[in-house]
Design an enzyme around this catalytic site. Structure first.
Site, PDB file in Angstrom:
ATOM      1  CG  ASP A   1      -0.279  -0.105   2.532  1.00  0.00           C
ATOM      2  OD1 ASP A   1       0.704  -0.867   2.637  1.00  0.00           O
ATOM      3  OD2 ASP A   1      -0.688   0.586   3.493  1.00  0.00           O
TER       4      ASP A   1
ATOM      5  CD  GLU B   1       3.877   0.680   6.976  1.00  0.00           C
ATOM      6  OE1 GLU B   1       4.619   0.995   7.906  1.00  0.00           O
ATOM      7  OE2 GLU B   1       3.483   1.521   6.123  1.00  0.00           O
TER       8      GLU B   1
HETATM    9 ZN    ZN Z   1       6.352   2.443   4.522  1.00  0.00          ZN
END
Ligand code: ZN
Length: 421
Positions: free
Chosen positions: A96, A161
């Site tokens: 991401d 994340e």
């Molecule tokens: Zn990162």
């Protein structure tokens, strides 16, 4: 053997740039940040890896109805090692990216990579595609040269994340914990410095505390008729800081600053006029403790201070936790730290040092499961900014360090791991 691997990685510059361009075209922004999630990017990466001979892939999809396809994909790629008894070497990067932000601050389209002066510019090229591509190059070297690493090398590409990891590493830890064996160790190439000299092994334990003081409202000319929550809260703020700093006063040179930080921060508004004694007072504290201290011990001390204020001012104080995170440190002499520092020295001639940081990272989820994890890579830290960029040479150099770790056995003898665990 190492020379062959390094030459191969150097020959992959155009491949790495191509991969960066394709990954950037597929914005894997979290649904909570207005995106569709990681599915398109993950499907592309799966296909690309297969086409390049890395075909031992496994998907672990966390259900998320708000994302495209209803899932947040996590992907692993495995390169079998020669010594099955050794722990696995994981390299964990994230799929991401954060949104592009204000487009007027970009010199080019954030989702179309531009290349200039040995740098690539685009959203995600540094955070975390640089580390992701480095890990792919390291794996590719073993596959293409038909060399088997000593350790089984496992690439892990995680979702989510940038938000809270609830569909990424946190989800894997809760639902697929068996993926990780005892003794496995993890490199997270998502934090570092421009010289690639710092190995992050620990973070402070953090607590965001909300402090609400309740008194009795009155006219400011007759304070004895009320209970001044503002005054009691102000005294509490100062006493908390002073007492807690004194009680949790240890120093640890691993960290910068080398002490626990206990700071009052946000303050909520109370009465709109000056001549009223307020009955409510709310402030917040941001607390980051050296890992030797537990959040609960701090809370206990804070409650003791609060009792004193309640008695003295006749008010009621409520302490509540907004957010709290604790994690163990990875030992400075753990195998991954040793192997990484040896690799940096031998491959790049660099001396490294271990550090701790104040903020929270995904490594904490692993460390809390007794998996040694370190943060390291070579980067200029342009992440999350407009015109985010990646230095191509860093991407290749870090790949060599990763391949070196997978190949080396000097510090990875079974007996040493058993003694450690
Ligand atoms: Zn990162």
């Amino acid at each position: 053997m190492y020379r062959k691997i390094f030459e191969f990685i150097d020959s992959c510059e155009e491949t790495a740039v191509e991969l960066q361009i394709e990954l950037t075209k597929r914005p894997a922004v979290s649904p909570v940040s207005g995106g569709e999630g990681e599915l398109d990017k993950c499907l592309f990466l799966e296909k690309w890896l297969k086409e390049h001979g890395i075909d031992t892939l496994e998907r672990y999809d966390a259900p998320d109805p708000s994302a495209k396809g209803g899932v947040r994909p996590n992907l692993t790629a495995v390169i079998e090692g020669t010594n099955g008894a050794l722990p696995c070497f994981w390299i964990m990067s994230h799929l991401d990216v954060v949104p592009a932000g204000d487009l007027s601050l970009w010199n080019s389209d954030p989702w179309i990579v531009t290349r200039k002066d040995g740098k690539l510019t685009g959203r995600g090229v540094e955070d975390n595609q640089q580390g992701l591509v480095s890990s792919v190059l390291a794996a590719l070297a073993f596959v293409k040269l038909k060399i088997r690493p000593e350790h089984t090398l496992k690439l892990l590409f995680i979702a989510d994340e940038e938000c809270n990891s609830n569909f990424g590493i946190n989800w894997l830890m809760e639902n697929k914990r068996q993926l990780f064996k005892k003794g496995d160790f993890v490199l997270v190439p998502d934090s570092g410095d421009p010289a690639g000299e710092t190995i992050e092994i620990a973070e402070k334990n953090s607590l965001w505390l909300k402090v609400r003081t309740s008194g009795v409202q009155a006219h400011a000319a007759y304070p004895e008729k009320g209970r001044n929550a503002c005054l009691a809260g102000a005294d509490l703020m100062l006493r908390l800081r002073k007492d807690l700093m004194k009680k949790f006063s240890a120093r640890d040179s691993l960290f910068d600053p080398d002490y626990s930080t206990i700071e009052p921060t946000k303050k909520e508004a109370n009465v709109p006029n000056i001549n009223t004694i307020p009955s409510e007072d709310v402030f917040y504290m941001d607390i980051r403790l050296l890992p030797r201290y537990r959040v609960n011990d701090l809370l206990e001390e804070a409650r003791r201070v609060k009792l004193g204020i309640e008695q003295e001012y006749g008010v009621q104080v409520d302490l509540s936790i907004v957010q709290s995170k604790e994690s163990e440190a990875t030992p400075a002499d753990s195998p991954i730290v040793k192997m990484l520092s040896v690799a940096c020295k031998q491959v790049l001639g660099r001396d490294t040092r271990t550090i701790g940081i104040g903020g929270g990272t995904v490594a904490a989820f692993l460390r809390n499961e007794e998996i040694d994890a370190v943060g390291w890579c070579t980067l200029d830290n342009s992440l999350h900014q407009p015109n985010e960029y990646c230095v191509i040479k860093n991407m290749l150099d870090d790949a060599k360090v990763m391949a070196h770790i997978a190949a080396q056995s000097k510090f990875a003898m079974q007996s040493e791991f058993m003694a450690q665990k």
